[in-house]
Design an enzyme around this catalytic site. Sequence first.
Site, PDB file in Angstrom:
ATOM      1  N   ALA A 148      14.075   5.489  29.989  1.00 29.02           N
ATOM      2  CA  ALA A 148      13.190   6.008  28.948  1.00 29.02           C
ATOM      3  C   ALA A 148      13.558   5.601  27.530  1.00 29.02           C
ATOM      4  O   ALA A 148      12.724   5.671  26.628  1.00 29.02           O
ATOM      5  CB  ALA A 148      13.128   7.527  29.035  1.00 29.02           C
ATOM      6  N   GLY A 149      14.816   5.214  27.282  1.00 32.64           N
ATOM      7  CA  GLY A 149      15.207   4.919  25.898  1.00 32.64           C
ATOM      8  C   GLY A 149      14.539   3.670  25.358  1.00 32.64           C
ATOM      9  O   GLY A 149      14.301   2.733  26.117  1.00 32.64           O
ATOM     10  N   GLY A 168      12.262   5.685  23.843  1.00 34.30           N
ATOM     11  CA  GLY A 168      11.345   6.812  23.939  1.00 34.30           C
ATOM     12  C   GLY A 168       9.897   6.540  23.632  1.00 34.30           C
ATOM     13  O   GLY A 168       9.064   7.458  23.716  1.00 34.30           O
ATOM     14  N   GLY A 169       9.531   5.307  23.268  1.00 37.27           N
ATOM     15  CA  GLY A 169       8.143   5.033  22.911  1.00 37.27           C
ATOM     16  C   GLY A 169       7.179   5.247  24.068  1.00 37.27           C
ATOM     17  O   GLY A 169       6.186   5.985  23.941  1.00 37.27           O
ATOM     18  N   GLU A 225      17.490   8.666  30.931  1.00 32.17           N
ATOM     19  CA  GLU A 225      18.113   7.568  30.190  1.00 32.17           C
ATOM     20  C   GLU A 225      19.618   7.637  30.402  1.00 32.17           C
ATOM     21  O   GLU A 225      20.230   8.695  30.271  1.00 32.17           O
ATOM     22  CB  GLU A 225      17.777   7.671  28.697  1.00 32.17           C
ATOM     23  CG  GLU A 225      18.561   6.732  27.801  1.00 32.17           C
ATOM     24  CD  GLU A 225      18.431   5.265  28.197  1.00 32.17           C
ATOM     25  OE1 GLU A 225      19.474   4.580  28.245  1.00 32.17           O
ATOM     26  OE2 GLU A 225      17.297   4.826  28.467  1.00 32.17           O
ATOM     27  N   CYS A 257      10.080  -6.483  29.263  1.00 29.14           N
ATOM     28  CA  CYS A 257       9.656  -7.230  28.077  1.00 29.14           C
ATOM     29  C   CYS A 257      10.239  -8.635  28.132  1.00 29.14           C
ATOM     30  O   CYS A 257      10.944  -9.076  27.229  1.00 29.14           O
ATOM     31  CB  CYS A 257      10.089  -6.510  26.803  1.00 29.14           C
ATOM     32  SG  CYS A 257       9.314  -7.219  25.321  1.00 29.14           S
TER      33      CYS A 257
END
Length: 475
Positions: free
Chosen positions: A292-293, A295-296, A316, A412
């Site tokens: 999750a980090g 957090g976006g 996280e 990403c």
Amino acid sequence: MSESSSRPRKPAKPYRRPQKDPVRFLAFEALRAVDERDAYANLVLPPLLRKAREKEGPEKFDARDAALATELVYGTLRRQGTYDAVIAACVDRPLREVDPPVLDVLSLGVHQLLGTRIPTHAAVSASVELARVVLGDGRAKFVNAVLRKVAAQDLDAWLVQVAPPYDDDPEDHLAVVHSHPRWVVSALWDSLGGGRAGIEDLLEADNERPEVTLVARPGRATTDELLDRESAVPGRWSPYAVRLAEGGEPGAVDAVREGRAGVQDEGSQLVALALANAPLEGPDRLWLDGCAGPGGKAALLAALAAERGATLVAAEKQPHRAGLVAKALNGNPGPYQVITADGTRPPWRPGSFDRVLMDVPCTGLGALRRRPEARWRRRPEDLDTFAPLQRGLLRTALESVRVGGVVGYATCSPHLAETRAVVADVLKQFPDADLIDARPLLPGVPALGEGPDVQLWPHLHGTDAMYLALIRRTG
């Protein structure tokens, strides 16, 4: 006494103390931090800019100065490969023998000469003055000599000189012209496919300054609220996205300061939305963001879950990043839980969740617009470092979702070793899991390929190069 010896000597020029230009000195400090501490420019620059404003005052360091400093740092980092090739042609030694601080001053000067509209004399004189401040008078003379050689030609002429012809070596030509390491050019080209035009468009997009994109978190802010300013325009694809035109400052937006909206690339928004909108069989009560980090995506998923009466668990591994997740989710209208946990050794029971997102750690080659230094920092062997973790996290995700539930594997990076290769390898171990077509879950987004997975691209979609595969557990 001879006639020549009787001539009066010219008076020596008085020593002039070098004058520190706060803009260029700040840019140099940022480059040194990136080089010495492996820092990221997007984390280094904001505190340096605040420090400069406080020290110099708003009259001596205004918004234009901040914009120039930012352009000098990011422009130099993006074009580092090209500028290194130009500098190498102008010095009498290998670049590895040039002291890194000297090379940083030279690179800043070359960017001003070849990558901005700053007049030649101003670019050279300002760079030499910076060299006097940070390097001393002796090495400033070296900087002056090199930059005068660089100034003899424009960028196009230099590229003809320093880049090999495309027909002789396409990848090396593109690497020098578009300032990417050769291995990155090769990897991007493999993933993108196609001919020269597409890869050149992609590499050019990597060297453009990205727009700032905001997300209106559902139930907490609206796009109409974010659009209530001159610099804002609607996003292209996400219904929650708002783009800020050049110069738009996220910190000036009330909803961002209050945490009701955030800064989030539209590609990241699309990944979260696709997972949230994937059709489910059975209940839809408990969601997991397993990486999750910072957090976006978790904040967007939590808001979407709250609208449906579902709960998000945001896990996280790193405690400080878990703290960032908690901050991003603070104020969410529905229930949520933030935990510090290793996604490869989960504390929850198998089959606990209806929806699972695993946005795995990766090389970050999809965000080179935002973190240009990553292209020079990453190495091909980094892929081997990430591979076991990526596969382990996807296995955990598939074990954590119930039968009929959906997993989103996201990264990403467009590198095939981090995208399709990971999914294909893990699915061999899960015969009761099937890929589902993600393309209909990104309505209106063009050029999504043959599916069923999705690869976004900066030059085609204006987003980071996010990858998404959606997988359903069938038994």
